[in-house]
Scaffold this motif. Sequence first.
Motif, short mmCIF file in Angstrom:
data_model
loop_
_atom_site.label_atom_id
_atom_site.label_comp_id
_atom_site.label_asym_id
_atom_site.label_seq_id
_atom_site.Cartn_x
_atom_site.Cartn_y
_atom_site.Cartn_z
N PHE A 88 -4.11 -1.31 6.42
CA PHE A 88 -4.25 -2.68 6.63
C PHE A 88 -5.56 -2.64 7.87
CE2 PHE A 88 -3.87 -5.38 10.57
CZ PHE A 88 -3.73 -6.85 9.66
N LEU A 89 -5.78 -1.63 8.61
CA LEU A 89 -6.72 -1.51 9.53
C LEU A 89 -8.16 -1.29 9.05
CD1 LEU A 89 -5.33 0.34 12.58
CD2 LEU A 89 -5.64 -2.08 12.44
N MET A 90 -8.14 -0.50 7.81
CA MET A 90 -9.28 -0.42 6.96
C MET A 90 -9.70 -1.71 6.29
SD MET A 90 -8.53 3.51 5.44
CE MET A 90 -9.59 3.13 3.97
N GLU A 91 -8.73 -2.29 5.71
CA GLU A 91 -8.93 -3.47 4.97
C GLU A 91 -9.52 -4.53 5.89
OE1 GLU A 91 -6.09 -6.86 3.42
OE2 GLU A 91 -5.78 -5.08 2.44
N ARG A 92 -9.10 -4.73 7.05
CA ARG A 92 -9.57 -5.67 7.93
C ARG A 92 -10.94 -5.46 8.83
NH1 ARG A 92 -5.58 -8.84 11.83
NH2 ARG A 92 -7.11 -10.43 12.77
N TYR A 93 -11.08 -4.18 8.94
CA TYR A 93 -12.14 -3.84 9.97
C TYR A 93 -13.31 -3.01 9.05
CZ TYR A 93 -9.12 -5.41 13.58
OH TYR A 93 -8.41 -6.36 14.49
N ILE A 94 -13.13 -2.30 8.10
CA ILE A 94 -13.97 -1.56 7.53
C ILE A 94 -14.42 -2.17 6.13
CG2 ILE A 94 -14.52 0.74 6.37
CD1 ILE A 94 -12.63 1.84 8.40
N PHE A 95 -13.51 -2.80 5.50
CA PHE A 95 -13.95 -3.34 4.19
C PHE A 95 -13.82 -4.89 4.39
CE2 PHE A 95 -11.98 0.82 2.59
CZ PHE A 95 -13.12 1.33 2.18
N GLU A 96 -13.99 -5.24 5.31
CA GLU A 96 -13.73 -6.70 5.68
C GLU A 96 -14.37 -7.76 4.90
OE1 GLU A 96 -15.71 -8.23 9.49
OE2 GLU A 96 -16.03 -6.22 9.62
N GLY A 97 -15.75 -7.59 4.20
CA GLY A 97 -16.35 -8.09 3.31
C GLY A 97 -15.85 -8.12 1.91
N LEU A 98 -15.31 -7.18 1.43
CA LEU A 98 -14.94 -6.86 0.29
C LEU A 98 -13.52 -7.48 0.03
CD1 LEU A 98 -15.64 -3.09 -0.11
CD2 LEU A 98 -16.99 -5.03 -0.94
N GLN A 99 -13.31 -8.09 -1.24
CA GLN A 99 -12.27 -8.74 -1.76
C GLN A 99 -11.25 -7.74 -2.21
OE1 GLN A 99 -11.06 -11.78 -1.36
NE2 GLN A 99 -12.79 -12.16 -0.20
N ILE A 100 -11.03 -6.78 -1.51
CA ILE A 100 -9.98 -5.75 -1.89
C ILE A 100 -8.74 -5.58 -1.11
CG2 ILE A 100 -11.11 -3.85 -0.28
CD1 ILE A 100 -10.23 -1.90 -2.52
N LYS A 101 -7.57 -5.85 -1.68
CA LYS A 101 -6.42 -5.84 -1.00
C LYS A 101 -5.74 -4.46 -0.96
CE LYS A 101 -5.30 -10.51 -2.03
NZ LYS A 101 -4.38 -11.35 -1.27
N LEU A 102 -6.21 -3.65 0.09
CA LEU A 102 -5.84 -2.38 0.04
C LEU A 102 -4.52 -2.16 0.43
CD1 LEU A 102 -7.05 0.45 0.11
CD2 LEU A 102 -7.95 0.55 2.41
N VAL A 103 -3.87 -2.92 1.33
CA VAL A 103 -2.39 -2.88 1.81
C VAL A 103 -1.44 -3.04 0.54
CG1 VAL A 103 -0.76 -3.91 3.22
CG2 VAL A 103 -2.96 -3.67 4.13
N ASN A 104 -1.89 -3.91 -0.43
CA ASN A 104 -1.02 -4.54 -1.43
C ASN A 104 -1.28 -3.24 -2.41
OD1 ASN A 104 -2.05 -6.96 -0.40
ND2 ASN A 104 -0.77 -8.01 -2.04
N ILE A 105 -2.21 -2.47 -2.62
CA ILE A 105 -2.54 -1.22 -3.46
C ILE A 105 -1.57 -0.14 -2.97
CG2 ILE A 105 -4.00 0.45 -4.38
CD1 ILE A 105 -6.04 -1.91 -4.17
N THR A 106 -1.57 0.15 -1.55
CA THR A 106 -0.89 0.94 -0.73
C THR A 106 0.52 0.88 -1.13
OG1 THR A 106 -2.76 1.45 0.73
CG2 THR A 106 -0.47 2.31 1.02
N ALA A 107 0.93 -0.31 -0.76
CA ALA A 107 2.45 -0.41 -0.73
C ALA A 107 2.83 -0.48 -2.31
CB ALA A 107 2.71 -1.92 -0.07
N GLY A 108 2.01 -0.98 -3.32
CA GLY A 108 2.64 -0.71 -4.58
C GLY A 108 2.66 0.71 -5.26
N ALA A 109 1.64 1.72 -4.50
CA ALA A 109 1.84 2.82 -4.77
C ALA A 109 3.03 3.56 -4.29
CB ALA A 109 0.54 3.70 -4.33
N VAL A 110 3.34 3.15 -3.12
CA VAL A 110 4.67 3.61 -2.53
C VAL A 110 5.87 3.28 -3.42
CG1 VAL A 110 6.17 3.54 -0.53
CG2 VAL A 110 3.88 3.92 -0.28
N CYS A 111 5.99 2.11 -3.55
CA CYS A 111 7.00 1.42 -4.51
C CYS A 111 7.08 1.89 -5.77
CB CYS A 111 7.06 -0.13 -4.58
SG CYS A 111 7.16 -0.88 -3.02
#
Length: 161
Positions: A88-111
């Motif tokens: 979430f922090l990477m998505e929000r502060y590092i990749f803020e301009g990109l339309q990547i849902k890193l948290v969704n991908i991470t949670a999907g991988a865990v699930c």
Amino acid sequence: MKTLLLNSTGRSLFSVIGGGVVALLHPTFPFILVCTLMVLADVYTAWSLSCRVKRKFPNANDGKFKSIYFGRVVMTLIKIYVLIILSFLMERYIFEGLQIKLVNITAGAVCFWQLWSMLENESSCSDEKWARVLQKVLVDKTARHFDVDLSDLKKEVKGEQ
């Protein structure tokens, strides 16, 4: 009087910091909840496997959930929470301009990982037709989780000591 003021100030400071952390991380709560439910479902299927092993091979396993397993579950949950929060922090502060849902991908991988583990648990030590089909693709966790050599157990059941 001085300690009362320090105590009150410290409590207020920690309340403000805690509130800020909760406000910052509140978007991660649904992901954390879903991943926690998946881990708990995996724990249930692992316990169910333990009970099946106990029924099928009474001397191989006691069929109980032990505190060491609880510690592993807690550590797994902590790692997942940290992974989701960092994503979430990477998505929000590092990749803020990109339309990547890193948290969704991470949670999907865990699930997906937990779902795969649940399928392994459910298909292990089962003679059902669907389980035998899954066993061709998935790992049989009976030996790995319960320190049991399956070939020795199968010999015992057949009476080939």
